[in-house]
Design a protein around this motif. Structure first.
Motif, short mmCIF file in Angstrom:
data_model
loop_
_atom_site.label_atom_id
_atom_site.label_comp_id
_atom_site.label_asym_id
_atom_site.label_seq_id
_atom_site.Cartn_x
_atom_site.Cartn_y
_atom_site.Cartn_z
N LEU A 9 37.75 -15.07 -145.36
CA LEU A 9 37.09 -14.03 -146.14
C LEU A 9 36.72 -12.91 -145.19
CD1 LEU A 9 34.68 -16.24 -148.30
CD2 LEU A 9 36.93 -15.37 -148.96
N PHE A 10 37.00 -11.69 -145.57
CA PHE A 10 36.82 -10.57 -144.65
C PHE A 10 35.52 -9.80 -144.86
CE2 PHE A 10 41.40 -11.22 -145.02
CZ PHE A 10 41.75 -11.34 -143.68
N ASN A 11 35.14 -9.59 -146.11
CA ASN A 11 33.99 -8.72 -146.35
C ASN A 11 32.72 -9.52 -146.62
OD1 ASN A 11 33.12 -8.61 -149.38
ND2 ASN A 11 35.35 -8.75 -149.45
N PRO A 12 31.56 -8.98 -146.28
CA PRO A 12 30.31 -9.72 -146.39
C PRO A 12 29.90 -10.07 -147.81
CG PRO A 12 29.91 -7.46 -145.69
CD PRO A 12 31.38 -7.66 -145.62
N LEU A 13 30.30 -9.25 -148.80
CA LEU A 13 29.92 -9.57 -150.17
C LEU A 13 30.66 -10.80 -150.69
CD1 LEU A 13 28.45 -6.87 -150.01
CD2 LEU A 13 29.31 -6.33 -152.31
N ALA A 54 21.42 -6.31 -148.70
CA ALA A 54 20.88 -6.87 -149.94
C ALA A 54 21.61 -8.15 -150.33
CB ALA A 54 20.99 -5.83 -151.06
N ALA A 55 22.95 -8.15 -150.22
CA ALA A 55 23.72 -9.33 -150.61
C ALA A 55 23.43 -10.52 -149.71
CB ALA A 55 25.21 -9.00 -150.60
N LEU A 56 23.43 -10.29 -148.40
CA LEU A 56 23.17 -11.39 -147.46
C LEU A 56 21.72 -11.83 -147.51
CD1 LEU A 56 25.29 -10.14 -144.41
CD2 LEU A 56 25.83 -12.03 -145.96
N ASP A 57 20.81 -10.88 -147.70
CA ASP A 57 19.38 -11.19 -147.80
C ASP A 57 19.12 -12.12 -148.99
OD1 ASP A 57 16.67 -11.22 -147.44
OD2 ASP A 57 16.41 -9.06 -147.42
N ASN A 58 19.68 -11.79 -150.14
CA ASN A 58 19.49 -12.62 -151.33
C ASN A 58 20.07 -14.02 -151.12
OD1 ASN A 58 18.22 -10.57 -152.74
ND2 ASN A 58 20.12 -9.82 -153.67
N MET A 59 21.25 -14.07 -150.52
CA MET A 59 21.86 -15.37 -150.27
C MET A 59 21.02 -16.20 -149.32
SD MET A 59 23.69 -17.10 -147.68
CE MET A 59 24.49 -15.87 -146.67
N MET A 60 20.51 -15.58 -148.26
CA MET A 60 19.76 -16.33 -147.25
C MET A 60 18.41 -16.80 -147.76
SD MET A 60 20.76 -14.44 -143.68
CE MET A 60 20.10 -12.86 -144.21
N HIS A 61 17.75 -15.99 -148.59
CA HIS A 61 16.47 -16.43 -149.17
C HIS A 61 16.67 -17.71 -149.96
CE1 HIS A 61 13.33 -13.62 -148.14
NE2 HIS A 61 14.14 -12.60 -148.36
N ARG A 62 17.74 -17.77 -150.73
CA ARG A 62 18.00 -18.98 -151.51
C ARG A 62 18.40 -20.14 -150.60
NH1 ARG A 62 22.44 -19.95 -156.26
NH2 ARG A 62 21.78 -22.09 -156.73
N LEU A 63 19.23 -19.86 -149.61
CA LEU A 63 19.66 -20.91 -148.69
C LEU A 63 18.47 -21.49 -147.94
CD1 LEU A 63 21.73 -22.58 -147.13
CD2 LEU A 63 22.10 -20.59 -145.66
N ILE A 99 28.65 -17.13 -139.45
CA ILE A 99 29.32 -16.15 -140.31
C ILE A 99 29.94 -15.06 -139.45
CG2 ILE A 99 28.99 -14.38 -142.07
CD1 ILE A 99 26.75 -16.06 -143.25
N THR A 100 31.24 -14.85 -139.64
CA THR A 100 31.94 -13.77 -138.94
C THR A 100 32.33 -12.71 -139.95
OG1 THR A 100 32.78 -15.27 -137.24
CG2 THR A 100 33.87 -13.15 -137.48
N LEU A 101 31.79 -11.52 -139.79
CA LEU A 101 32.10 -10.41 -140.69
C LEU A 101 33.29 -9.64 -140.14
CD1 LEU A 101 28.48 -9.11 -141.37
CD2 LEU A 101 29.78 -10.86 -142.61
N GLY A 102 34.25 -9.33 -141.02
CA GLY A 102 35.46 -8.67 -140.57
C GLY A 102 35.52 -7.21 -140.93
N SER A 103 35.16 -6.87 -142.18
CA SER A 103 35.34 -5.51 -142.64
C SER A 103 34.29 -5.17 -143.69
CB SER A 103 36.74 -5.32 -143.25
OG SER A 103 36.88 -4.04 -143.83
N ALA A 104 33.85 -3.92 -143.71
CA ALA A 104 32.93 -3.44 -144.74
C ALA A 104 33.68 -2.85 -145.92
CB ALA A 104 31.98 -2.39 -144.14
#
Length: 325
Positions: free
Chosen positions: A52-56, A163-172, A123-128
């Motif tokens: 997966l390349f993008n953070p979303l 916002a996307a990673l923050d929401n995911m991490m709060h739940r995790l 997590i390795t981010l590839g592209s925005a």
């Protein structure tokens, strides 16, 4: 006279141990580091959705694991005689729909269990850049060679990524109170987006990651991107496509990763594992000689001693090769 700009990599605290359960997700560079962790007998699950390349898409996949999401036939599409999922890499694609679904859901179920138990999420981010389907605005993780006319491309903002990673991490963090997250940014250059566009994309990823790392105590950053782009900084360390780091560069990053991110005990154990793995690759000129039989017996003892002292390390293949059974 110095011909390279080196820099220190800060040790990780807490650091990774052999007893840790690790989940890696992200770009093709995550595959490189994850495969080396697997080869060295760490307890790893690697890219449950494929690359997966993008953070979303990464954040969405993690939410799916936490939801226990199961895919159905309606989630697949047919293209060029293969069934695909917009959320998965093409390594899950195939001609039989039921097989594709079974593989996707088995991987997701394992990821659900691993994410709730994990000590480390890397997590390795590839592209925005993200691709969206024109017909319904759906984000896709992989285009599966569908013609470009079916998509429009969007450059994410740092705020959207945060916002996307923050929401995911709060739940995790609510469901797994021990997990630590290590971010890296891939040094692979996505020149198909354009050189200027690639640099802008990487800058956005770096901005988002460092914002998050500075916000949470359980988030860390490993400078894989900087090691290749600023330390090595030479096309000699790239493959022929001038885009992907070559084996020498990846080994250089791995050496820094083991030195900075592994617990000192794990570093010593990794050296013992490496010694056995190298011996496993040995090809004798004449395997029937007493000398080679002694070599096999010596390493059979090493494997036996290592696995008895560290039963969480699986070396069944090496045990069979050296005749330790």
């Amino acid at each position: 006279m110095n011909f390279r700009l080196t820099f220190p990599v800060q040790p990780l605290e807490p650091s990774v141990q052999y007893t840790d359960k690790i989940l890696l997700a992200g770009s093709c560079f995550a595959e490189e580091i994850g495969q080396r962790l697997q080869q060295h007998k760490f307890n790893v699950q690697l890219n449950p959705n494929g690359i997966l390349f993008n953070p979303l898409s990464i954040a969405q996949s993690m939410q799916g694991y936490l939801d226990g999401k199961q895919y159905t036939a309606d989630d697949l599409l047919m293209h060029e005689d293969l069934w695909h999922s917009w959320d998965h890499h093409s390594r899950f694609s195939g001609p039989d729909r039921e097989t594709v679904l079974a593989d996707i859901n088995a991987s997701a179920a394992a990821a659900t269990k691993r994410l709730r138990e994990a000590d480390w999420l890397i997590i390795t981010l590839g592209s925005a850049h993200v691709h969206m389907l024109k017909e319904n605005g759906r984000m896709v993780a992989n285009c599966h060679k569908v013609p470009d006319a079916a998509f429009y491309k969007k450059l994410l903002t740092a705020d959207e990524i945060i916002a996307a990673l923050d929401n995911m991490m709060h739940r995790l963090f609510f469901e797994n109170r021990k997990v630590n997250i290590l971010f890296t940014v891939s040094p692979v250059r996505y020149v198909r987006d354009g050189v200027v566009e690639n640099n802008l994309s990487k800058a956005i990823l770096l901005q988002a990651v460092h914002h998050l790392v500075n916000k949470f105590n359980r988030l860390f950053y490993f400078p894989a991107y900087e090691l290749v782009m600023d330390d090595l900084r030479d096309y000699r360390f790239y493959k022929e496509d001038l885009v992907h780091p070559n084996d020498l560069a990846i080994q250089y990053v791995w050496d820094h990763f083991t030195a900075a991110c592994l617990h000192p005990d794990a570093q010593q154990l990794e050296k013992q594992v490496t010694d056995i793995l190298r011996a496993r690759q040995h090809r004798p000129f004449n395997p029937q000689t007493p000398q080679h039989r002694q070599f096999l017996a010596a390493y059979a003892k090493k494997v036996k001693a290592l696995t008895e002292a560290h039963p969480y390390i699986e070396m069944d293949e090496e045990r069979r090769y050296f005749g330790g059974e």
